[in-house]
Design an enzyme around this catalytic site. Structure first.
Site, mmCIF file in Angstrom:
data_model
loop_
_atom_site.group_PDB
_atom_site.id
_atom_site.type_symbol
_atom_site.label_atom_id
_atom_site.label_comp_id
_atom_site.label_asym_id
_atom_site.label_seq_id
_atom_site.Cartn_x
_atom_site.Cartn_y
_atom_site.Cartn_z
ATOM 1 N N ASP A 192 33.747 -16.178 -39.792
ATOM 2 C CA ASP A 192 35.048 -16.596 -39.278
ATOM 3 C C ASP A 192 35.477 -17.931 -39.851
ATOM 4 O OD1 ASP A 192 33.618 -14.798 -37.149
ATOM 5 O OD2 ASP A 192 35.781 -14.643 -36.776
ATOM 6 N N GLN A 225 30.866 -5.178 -30.378
ATOM 7 C CA GLN A 225 31.643 -4.792 -31.568
ATOM 8 C C GLN A 225 30.811 -3.892 -32.500
ATOM 9 O OE1 GLN A 225 31.644 -7.836 -30.195
ATOM 10 N NE2 GLN A 225 33.464 -9.038 -30.705
#
Ligand SMILES: CSC[C@H]1O[C@H](OP(=O)(O)O)[C@H](O)[C@@H]1O
Length: 365
Positions: free
Chosen positions: A243, A202
Site C-alpha cells: 500500500d 481478503q
C-alpha cells in the site's frame, strides 16, 4: 499447453458518467455491482471496503471526485477550485494508508489548477479524462508487473500470498497476482497457498475466488498455518502487494505481512513485493512515518454478524503493518518487483537500496 486468458473481475467501471463498483464485502457468495452517483456513496464504499486494494481505491476516489464536481460547473473558477479542494480532502479521509487514493486526488487537483484559465466545464471534462487515464494506466501497470514477474514462476512451485493484491485490488491483473495470471496463461503449473488474512478475510474471500475463477490451483490456509507449510517445504516463494513504501524500502501492507516476511527469512524463502513505483513515498524516510489505519473493533470481535469474543473485550485492529526493508532486501534472496508509473510504463527489479530510485521519480509528496 497454454490456458485461455479469462475475463477477470472488474472492481471498478466508469460508464457514461456513472461509477459501478463490485461490492467486495458480498464476495464470494454474491456478485453485486452497484451504481454510484454521489461522492458520499463513494467515500462510504472505500471506508467499508466495498472497493478495496490500493490501486482500486485510488481509481474509485478519482471517479468519486468527478462525481462530486459534476453539479458544480456553474461556479466561478475560484469557487469551483475551492469546492474541488474540499471534496478531495473529504475523499482522502476515507482511508489513510494506501498511497493511491491521495496520489490520484492530488493528480486531479494539479490538473484543475493547470487549467484554471479554461472555462469551468472544460476543467470538469479534464478531470473526468484524467480519472479515466489513471484507470487505464493502472491496467497497463499491472501488465508490466506481470510481465516482469512472470519468469519467477516455475513449474511445480508452491507460492504463498497474503491478503488480496489481485484483479479485485486493481484495474485488471493485480500486482502480486499479475505474474501468476500470466504464468498460468503461458501454461505453467504451480500451486498457490492463500492466507485467509484475518480479520476481513481478503485471502479467503477474494484471492481464492478470483484464482478459482481463473482455473488456478489454489489452497486456502489459516494465517497461522504458513510456518508449518514452509517447514514442510510446500512454499517456494512468497509474493505480496503493498500500500505504501518508504524511501528506505520499508513496506506497508496488510496486517500479517510482517510475520510472513519474518518466516520467509527464517526458512530462506524468496519474499517478493509487487509494487508500482508510485507506492514509494520519498517523504517517508522510513516505515515509522507511514500512517497505519486502525479499524473498528467489531471486525475482530465478530465473524460477520456472529460475536466470537466476550462483550467489553479490549481490541486492537491495525489494518496494516510495516515490513522493514532489512527483511525485504535480506540475504534470503528477497527481491522486489516495481514498475514505474507515469509516461513510460516499464517494470524493473527494485534495487536493494532505494537510492537509485530517488533519481527515477519525483519526490513531489
Ligand atoms: C495491490 S494493493 C492490495 C493491497 O490492499 C490490501 O489492503 P485492503 O484490502 O485493506 O485495501 C492489502 O494491503 C493488499 O496488499
Amino acid at each position: 499447453m497454454k490456458n485461455t486468458a479469462l475475463q477477470r473481475p472488474q472492481p471498478v467501471r466508469w460508464d457514461h458518467g456513472t461509477l459501478y463498483l463490485l461490492d467486495q464485502t458480498r464476495l464470494p457468495l454474491e456478485t453485486v455491482i452497484d451504481p454510484y452517483t454521489t461522492v458520499e456513496q463513494v467515500w462510504d464504499a472505500i471506508r467499508r471496503l466495498k472497493v478495496r486494494g490500493a490501486p482500486a481505491i485510488g481509481i474509485a476516489g478519482a471517479y468519486g471526485l468527478v462525481l462530486a464536481m459534476r453539479s458544480q460547473q456553474h461556479l466561478t473558477h475560484e469557487d469551483f477550485l475551492a469546492q474541488l479542494d474540499t471534496q478531495a480532502a473529504y475523499l482522502d479521509s476515507a482511508r489513510p494508508t494506501a498511497v493511491n487514493l491521495h496520489w490520484a486526488l492530488q493528480r486531479l487537483l494539479r490538473q484543475a489548477r493547470q487549467l484554471h484559465q479554461q472555462p469551468v466545464p472544460e476543467i470538469y471534462q479534464a478531470l473526468e479524462q484524467t480519472a479515466i487515464q489513471i484507470h487505464a494506466e493502472d491496467r497497463q501497470l499491472c501488465r508490466r508487473i506481470g510481465d516482469h514477474g512472470r519468469p519467477l514462476i516455475k513449474t511445480g512451485m508452491g507460492i504463498l500470498t497474503h491478503c488480496n493484491a489481485g484483479a479485485l485490488a486493481t484495474a485488471e491483473l493485480g500486482t502480486a497476482l499479475a505474474p501468476l495470471y500470466l504464468a498460468h496463461e503461458a501454461g505453467v503449473s504451480f500451486r498457490v497457498y492463500a492466507d485467509e488474512t484475518r480479520p476481513l478475510l481478503q485471502g479467503a474471500r477474494l484471492t481464492t475466488w478470483e484464482l478459482q475463477q481463473a482455473g488456478i490451483d489454489v489452497t486456502l490456509i489459516c494465517d497461522n498455518m504458513a510456518a508449518t507449510l514452509m517447514a514442510q517445504d510446500c512454499i517456494d516463494m512468497v509474493i505480496v502487494g503493498t500500500d505504501r513504501v518508504a524511501a528506505n524500502g520499508d513496506v506497508a501492507n496488510k496486517i500479517g505481512t510482517l510475520g510472513v516476511a519474518i518466516l520467509a527469512q527464517y526458512f530462506q524463502i524468496p519474499f517478493y513485493v509487487a509494487c508500482p513505483l508510485l507506492h514509494h513515498r520519498l517523504r517517508h524516510p522510513s516505515g515509522e512515518a507511514i500512517v497505519i489505519e486502525e479499524r473498528a473493533q467489531d471486525e475482530v470481535t465478530h465473524l460477520g454478524q456472529r460475536r466470537t469474543a466476550p462483550v467489553g473485550m479490549a481490541v486492537r485492529n491495525p489494518a496494516f503493518d510495516v515490513t522493514p526493508h532489512t527483511l525485504v532486501g535480506a540475504d534470503h534472496r528477497a527481491r522486489n518487483l516495481a514498475a514505474s508509473y507515469g509516461e513510460t510504463l516499464r517494470a524493473g527489479l527494485w534495487p536493494r537500496s532505494s537510492r537509485r530510485l530517488n533519481q527515477r521519480f519525483d519526490a513531489s509528496y
